[in-house]
Write a protein that holds these residues in place. Structure first.
Motif, PDB file in Angstrom:
ATOM      1  N   ALA A  77       0.831  -1.209   0.000  1.00  0.00           N
ATOM      2  CA  ALA A  77       0.000   0.000   0.000  1.00  0.00           C
ATOM      3  C   ALA A  77       0.864   1.257   0.000  1.00  0.00           C
ATOM      4  O   ALA A  77       0.583   2.238  -0.709  1.00  0.00           O
ATOM      5  CB  ALA A  77      -0.930  -0.008   1.216  1.00  0.00           C
ATOM      6  N   THR A  79       3.906   1.477  -1.125  1.00  0.00           N
ATOM      7  CA  THR A  79       4.522   1.555  -2.463  1.00  0.00           C
ATOM      8  C   THR A  79       3.567   2.201  -3.460  1.00  0.00           C
ATOM      9  O   THR A  79       3.959   3.039  -4.280  1.00  0.00           O
ATOM     10  CB  THR A  79       4.916   0.157  -2.959  1.00  0.00           C
ATOM     11  OG1 THR A  79       5.917  -0.375  -2.090  1.00  0.00           O
ATOM     12  CG2 THR A  79       5.462   0.208  -4.386  1.00  0.00           C
ATOM     13  N   SER A  80       2.316   1.834  -3.402  1.00  0.00           N
ATOM     14  CA  SER A  80       1.317   2.395  -4.308  1.00  0.00           C
ATOM     15  C   SER A  80       1.204   3.903  -4.117  1.00  0.00           C
ATOM     16  O   SER A  80       1.122   4.671  -5.089  1.00  0.00           O
ATOM     17  CB  SER A  80      -0.040   1.732  -4.055  1.00  0.00           C
ATOM     18  OG  SER A  80      -1.031   2.297  -4.894  1.00  0.00           O
ATOM     19  N   ARG A  81       1.218   4.339  -2.832  1.00  0.00           N
ATOM     20  CA  ARG A  81       1.130   5.778  -2.570  1.00  0.00           C
ATOM     21  C   ARG A  81       2.370   6.511  -3.096  1.00  0.00           C
ATOM     22  O   ARG A  81       2.276   7.621  -3.627  1.00  0.00           O
ATOM     23  CB  ARG A  81       0.962   6.032  -1.070  1.00  0.00           C
ATOM     24  CG  ARG A  81      -0.397   5.593  -0.524  1.00  0.00           C
ATOM     25  CD  ARG A  81      -0.631   6.138   0.876  1.00  0.00           C
ATOM     26  NE  ARG A  81       0.371   5.664   1.831  1.00  0.00           N
ATOM     27  CZ  ARG A  81       0.253   4.537   2.519  1.00  0.00           C
ATOM     28  NH1 ARG A  81      -0.799   3.746   2.346  1.00  0.00           N
ATOM     29  NH2 ARG A  81       1.188   4.164   3.386  1.00  0.00           N
ATOM     30  N   ASP A  84       2.043   6.822  -6.831  1.00  0.00           N
ATOM     31  CA  ASP A  84       1.077   7.870  -7.179  1.00  0.00           C
ATOM     32  C   ASP A  84       1.693   9.256  -7.009  1.00  0.00           C
ATOM     33  O   ASP A  84       1.483  10.152  -7.841  1.00  0.00           O
ATOM     34  CB  ASP A  84      -0.163   7.752  -6.285  1.00  0.00           C
ATOM     35  CG  ASP A  84      -1.011   6.536  -6.648  1.00  0.00           C
ATOM     36  OD1 ASP A  84      -0.826   6.004  -7.762  1.00  0.00           O
ATOM     37  OD2 ASP A  84      -1.837   6.119  -5.811  1.00  0.00           O
TER      38      ASP A  84
END
Length: 579
Positions: A77, A79-81, A84
């Motif tokens: 999670a 990493t995803s932020r 983005d």
């Protein structure tokens, strides 16, 4: 330069600080992206280490801290932020960069235009002195001449203006001496005893300026020009009889051809007019003449506004690209093979009610031609120069663009058929063609670039060109390739030695002043090498002192050519003699 022009130029330069600020802000934000990437890499290595420790502990059946599924989900999670955030920052900077490009384009164009205007001077800089000169010449010849100038506020590149003075004086002297009749002949012809001489200067569009010098004299005797051309052996009598009056009239620009019974110190339609065309052509312009018996003669000069900037069409043929100046292009056409016909041994086609001869561009340049493709249609550019229309056939017409024309450097500043070179956005250096030279080649049957003896041999000789200047390197390469040689290039002496030890070469052409290893050192290294010591070396350099020449021969050079006296035919002659 006026204060207003200086203020405008200063404001343009001042606005560049806006772009400077934008670039600084973008650089700072991109550093944040690097920091985010480094932070992610640090976390990734930490998680990877935990997983590795757990796997090793399991293999050794030892106890280790468990890496839970929750920790893995948290890492994914996070990493995803991070991704983005990075994407948002990069997207924002792309938008900012695009905005900066638009602003920079507008500023650059405006700044270039302002700077270009600073190089433009009004024609009055040279025309103001002409009336007094005309009056003096007329008095010396016992004639009365009324001279008028219009459009002398038109501005042109000061370099063109400086070079235009002599050709314009040639034409003025010629018109007064040979064009305008004496008072008695004018009265007999029913004319005013005062002759009229008018110079009109107008902006012709397409970044060109037209000068029209017209007199109301007797005009040029075309029959006399034809007779003189026969006497001088310009062409066979039967051939000259088939030429139109317009083509015969153009012979007044032929060197040494004059119909005057005596050539005075003031003028002469022979050598003088030949010099006019040569000088105007060297400026990228053209000159044509028209005449009406008993009513006068008009010389029209078409000149570019600037020597630096031009519009051109990029073409490709036989694997090479060239720039054709847009001002000479009438139209681009695509024709099927059945659209061509043959007239007097020359390929022609019908264009707007006229029969237009077709020449392959390589043929006019004297360049080796690649095998023609079996394309269903052929690409041609219809060109107009000095009131003559002809066409060149190329493999492909690529695109049209504005180009910055750079003059050729020494030692290749006098290459015929090439007026300069330009650097494309792709980084390729491309020659800009000189269309008047191509027109001369169509008329004389001679090719602008001389073929050497090597071009007629079955086996091509291999040459190595060594020069740290990319412009000199590329253009020397093309000259020698056009003369039938296989050519490799090197950027300095060390690079050249590498090539020489990897393959056999028949001769080396080298600059002297180069980084790492200069031409003297290269020549010395070649002479000391057991395998290379017999390879001829030609040094082409701007070093003109006696000491430098002696040093060149002392280290073993076979020839030493000074750039200031360079001519491509001399180089080809030296090479032909050495190999």
């Amino acid at each position: 330069m006026s204060v207003t022009e200086l203020d405008a130029l200063y404001r343009q330069a001042e606005e560049l600080s806006t772009v400077k600020f934008m670039l600084g802000r973008t650089t700072g934000e991109l550093r944040l992206v690097i920091d985010q990437c480094r932070e992610w890499m640090g976390e990734y290595h930490r998680v990877q280490g935990r997983l590795s420790d757990r796997m090793i502990a399991n293999e050794k059946q030892e106890t280790a801290a468990a890496f839970t599924a929750d920790e893995l989900r948290d890492f994914v999670a996070w990493t995803s932020r991070q991704i983005d955030a990075i994407e948002a920052t990069v997207s924002k900077n792309i938008e900012n960069a695009q905005g900066g490009v638009y602003i920079m384009d507008a500023m650059t164009d405006a700044l270039l235009e302002q700077t270009r205007q600073l190089l433009l001077l009004p024609f009055s800089m040279i025309t103001d002195a002409l009336p007094s000169m005309v009056n003096k010449l007329a008095r010396d010849l016992g004639k009365k001449v009324e001279f008028r100038v219009s459009g002398d506020d038109v501005r042109i590149d000061k370099r063109i203006l400086e070079e235009l003075k002599d050709p314009l004086l040639h034409l003025l002297r010629n018109s007064i001496d040979h064009g305008i009749e004496d008072a008695a002949r004018r009265e007999t012809a029913g004319k005013s005893v005062t002759g009229s001489l008018r110079l009109d200067i107008i902006s012709a569009g397409d970044n060109r300026i037209e000068l029209a010098l017209a007199d109301d004299g007797a005009g040029i005797d075309i029959a006399a020009v034809r007779a003189k051309a026969k006497a001088e052996g310009v062409a066979g009598s039967d051939v000259l009889d088939t030429w139109t009056d317009e083509r015969i009239l153009d012979l007044v620009f032929h060197s040494g051809l004059s119909t005057a019974k005596s050539v005075t110190e003031l003028s002469g339609r022979g050598v003088g007019l030949s010099v006019v065309r040569e000088n105007v052509s060297a400026l990228g312009g053209e000159v044509v003449v028209s005449t009406k018996a008993g009513r006068g003669t008009t010389f029209r000069l078409l000149l570019p506004v600037s020597l630096s900037n031009a519009q051109g069409v990029i073409v490709r043929t036989s694997g090479r690209m060239y720039v054709v100046p847009l001002q000479y292009i009438v139209r681009g056409v695509s024709l099927a093979r059945e659209d061509f016909s043959v007239l007097d041994g020359r390929t022609v086609f019908d264009f707007e009610g006229a029969t237009i001869p077709v020449y392959r561009l390589e043929e006019l340049l004297g360049m080796p031609a690649a095998a023609q493709s079996a394309a269903a249609r052929d690409s041609l550019l219809v060109l107009s120069c000095n009131d003559t229309t002809f066409s060149v056939q190329v493999e492909e017409v690529l695109w049209e663009q504005d180009v910055v024309v750079k003059p050729l450097p020494e030692p290749i500043a006098r290459v015929r058929a090439v007026s300069g070179a330009t650097l494309l956005g792709t980084g390729e250096l491309v020659p800009v063609l000189h269309i008047p030279d191509l027109l001369d080649a169509t008329r004389s049957g001679e090719r602008p670039l001389q073929k050497s003896a090597a071009a007629r041999t079955d086996e091509k000789r291999r040459l190595l060109v060594v020069d740290d200047s990319i412009t000199s390197r590329v253009l020397l390469h093309d000259i020698l390739v056009s003369s039938g040689y296989q050519v490799k290039t090197a950027v300095d002496g060390i690079d050249a030695l590498t090539h020489l030890r990897e393959a056999a070469y028949d001769l080396v052409v080298s600059d002297v002043e180069m980084p790492r290893m200069n031409g003297f050192e290269l020549t010395q290294s070649i002479r000391k090498d057991e395998k290379l010591h017999e390879v001829p070396v030609v040094l082409v350099t701007g070093l003109e002192s006696r000491e430098d020449r002696e040093r060149g021969f002392d280290v073993g050079a076979n020839a030493y050519i000074i750039k200031s006296g360079f001519d491509q035919s001399n180089l080809l002659e030296v090479i032909g003699r050495l190999i």
